[in-house]
Scaffold this motif. Structure first.
Motif, PDB file in Angstrom:
ATOM      1  N   TRP A  12      36.512  35.161  35.550  1.00 30.85           N
ATOM      2  CA  TRP A  12      37.243  35.832  34.476  1.00 30.85           C
ATOM      3  C   TRP A  12      36.553  35.741  33.125  1.00 30.85           C
ATOM      4  N   ALA A  59      46.490  33.424  30.268  1.00 34.17           N
ATOM      5  CA  ALA A  59      45.047  33.357  30.026  1.00 34.17           C
ATOM      6  C   ALA A  59      44.544  31.923  29.905  1.00 34.17           C
ATOM      7  N   LEU A 105      42.755  30.694  32.780  1.00 32.57           N
ATOM      8  CA  LEU A 105      41.549  31.415  33.192  1.00 32.57           C
ATOM      9  C   LEU A 105      40.307  31.042  32.403  1.00 32.57           C
ATOM     10  N   LEU A 146      47.027  40.241  29.082  1.00 33.13           N
ATOM     11  CA  LEU A 146      46.715  39.266  30.124  1.00 33.13           C
ATOM     12  C   LEU A 146      47.499  37.984  29.879  1.00 33.13           C
ATOM     13  N   ALA A 152      36.591  41.948  25.879  1.00 35.22           N
ATOM     14  CA  ALA A 152      37.121  42.170  27.225  1.00 35.22           C
ATOM     15  C   ALA A 152      36.625  43.532  27.675  1.00 35.22           C
ATOM     16  N   LEU A 189      43.809  37.498  24.384  1.00 36.75           N
ATOM     17  CA  LEU A 189      43.999  37.977  25.752  1.00 36.75           C
ATOM     18  C   LEU A 189      45.463  38.324  26.021  1.00 36.75           C
ATOM     19  N   ARG A 190      46.379  37.574  25.438  1.00 35.60           N
ATOM     20  CA  ARG A 190      47.800  37.888  25.578  1.00 35.60           C
ATOM     21  C   ARG A 190      48.090  39.258  24.964  1.00 35.60           C
ATOM     22  N   VAL A 213      43.192  32.700  23.817  1.00 35.42           N
ATOM     23  CA  VAL A 213      44.399  32.941  24.612  1.00 35.42           C
ATOM     24  C   VAL A 213      45.270  34.005  23.953  1.00 35.42           C
ATOM     25  N   ILE A 238      35.760  39.085  30.700  1.00 34.51           N
ATOM     26  CA  ILE A 238      35.960  38.523  29.365  1.00 34.51           C
ATOM     27  C   ILE A 238      34.709  37.737  28.985  1.00 34.51           C
TER      28      ILE A 238
END
Length: 70
Positions: A56, A47, A50, A44, A21, A39-40, A36, A6
């Motif tokens: 990451w 997140a 991370l 993922l 990503a 990424l969700r 976040v 990422i």
């Protein structure tokens, strides 16, 4: 280059940071909650835990967690 999957790219001249990503664009984030959410949506969960893990997430240009115009 860290090799992190990422990347939160340097702030844009108008504010916000591109997020990718594995080199695929996810969106333009204006705060950590945007990152976040991107990424969700990419599958993922968790997140938020991370964002400060360099394995990451690679923060390019500027300081991590800052989204103001460059």
């Amino acid at each position: 280059m860290s090799g992190a999957p990422i990347v939160v790219h340097r702030p844009t001249p108008t504010g916000g940071r591109r997020v990718t990503a594995r080199e695929q664009p996810l969106g333009l984030a204006h705060d950590d909650s945007d990152v976040v959410e991107f990424l969700r949506r990419a599958g993922l969960e968790g997140a938020e835990d991370l964002l400060d893990d360099p394995r990451w997430v690679e923060w390019q240009g500027g300081h991590a967690h800052e989204y103001e115009a460059a």
